[in-house]
Design a protein around this motif. Structure first.
Motif, short mmCIF file in Angstrom:
data_model
loop_
_atom_site.label_atom_id
_atom_site.label_comp_id
_atom_site.label_asym_id
_atom_site.label_seq_id
_atom_site.Cartn_x
_atom_site.Cartn_y
_atom_site.Cartn_z
N HIS A 195 0.79 -1.23 0.00
CA HIS A 195 0.00 0.00 0.00
C HIS A 195 0.83 1.29 0.00
O HIS A 195 0.25 2.37 -0.08
N SER A 196 2.14 1.18 0.10
CA SER A 196 2.96 2.38 0.10
C SER A 196 2.91 3.08 -1.26
O SER A 196 2.89 2.42 -2.31
N LYS A 197 2.92 4.39 -1.23
CA LYS A 197 2.97 5.16 -2.48
C LYS A 197 4.41 5.40 -2.93
O LYS A 197 4.65 5.96 -3.99
N ASN A 198 5.38 4.98 -2.10
CA ASN A 198 6.77 5.12 -2.48
C ASN A 198 7.16 4.04 -3.48
O ASN A 198 6.61 2.93 -3.47
N ALA A 237 13.93 -5.15 -4.07
CA ALA A 237 13.56 -4.76 -2.70
C ALA A 237 12.25 -5.42 -2.31
O ALA A 237 12.09 -5.89 -1.17
N GLU A 238 11.31 -5.48 -3.24
CA GLU A 238 10.04 -6.14 -2.97
C GLU A 238 10.26 -7.60 -2.59
O GLU A 238 9.68 -8.11 -1.61
N LEU A 296 -7.69 -1.96 -5.73
CA LEU A 296 -6.65 -2.96 -5.90
C LEU A 296 -5.36 -2.49 -5.22
O LEU A 296 -5.05 -1.30 -5.22
N ASP A 297 -4.60 -3.44 -4.65
CA ASP A 297 -3.30 -3.07 -4.08
C ASP A 297 -2.24 -3.05 -5.19
O ASP A 297 -2.55 -3.24 -6.38
N ARG A 298 -0.98 -2.83 -4.82
CA ARG A 298 0.10 -2.66 -5.81
C ARG A 298 0.21 -3.85 -6.75
O ARG A 298 0.37 -3.68 -7.97
#
Length: 220
Positions: A60-63, A69-70, A157-159
């Motif tokens: 959910h981060s907008k960064n 990294a994911e 929807l999430d990322r």
């Protein structure tokens, strides 16, 4: 209804977004507890307090979060969840039902993000000291239908859910390839079937595993 005891059993639920994993975990939890079994329900990401923070960051981060990294965030969540919740529960003889595990990382980060299925699998096995599920239930669904379900249920929807159709087609193909490679571990179920029909197929597989572990005990 008699009480059944068993060694620890690790059961994971996999599949594309909107496949109905949460529903099936809840139904199986109710069934097993009705048999007198101790059940731990957990998920990835978000099965621990650390995991909740990591879940918020990765979904959910907008960064910007680059693919490597994911993958590492998921591996960190997995390492903590296995060490602090899953492994202790299995050692106590409990049944662990988990919504997503390393197969999701292989499918989403390995294939969806094109980081390499083998590399992501190796990372997860290192993070968990080699813990693999006894049974993996793969709820198979067309990505278009799965996304429609998610949108209808949550309105957003999430990322990862928001990625394009090609991404989710690669994810689905990888899940099916993993199941084909390990038929002894995977149960593949059509996620468009009625929830109670799916639940019956899942119960049959789990009952067989419990009976194999303790052949002298009744199933109910």
């Amino acid at each position: 209804m008699g009480t059944v005891t068993t060694r620890g059993l690790f059961i994971t639920f996999e599949g594309g977004d909107g496949a109905g994993k949460s529903t099936q975990v809840a139904l199986l939890t109710e069934y097993l507890r009705g048999r007198g079994l101790e059940v731990l329900h957990t998920r990835e990401p978000g099965g621990t307090e650390l995991g909740l923070a990591l879940r918020e960051a990765v979904l959910h981060s907008k960064n910007e979060i680059v693919p490597r990294a994911e993958a590492l965030i998921y591996a960190a969540d997995r390492a903590n969840n296995i060490a602090t919740r899953v492994r202790p529960a299995l050692e106590r003889g409990e049944i662990v039902l988990q919504d997503r595990y390393l197969d999701s990382s292989v499918a989403y980060q390995g294939s969806g993000r094109d980081l390499g299925a083998d590399e992501i699998r190796d990372l997860s096995l290192w993070a968990t000291d080699g813990v693999l599920p006894d049974i993996t239930v793969l709820l198979d669904i067309d990505p278009v239908e799965g996304r429609a379900r998610v949108t209808a249920q949550r309105g957003g929807l999430d990322r990862l859910e928001a990625e394009g159709r090609e991404f989710h087609e690669r994810v689905r193909a990888t899940f099916l390839a993993l199941a084909e490679a390990e038929p002894q571990r995977f149960l593949v179920v059509d996620a468009t079937l009625a929830p109670e029909v799916i639940a019956a197929q899942v119960r049959a597989r789990v009952d067989a595993a419990l009976a194999a572990a303790h052949p002298g005990q009744a199933s109910a």
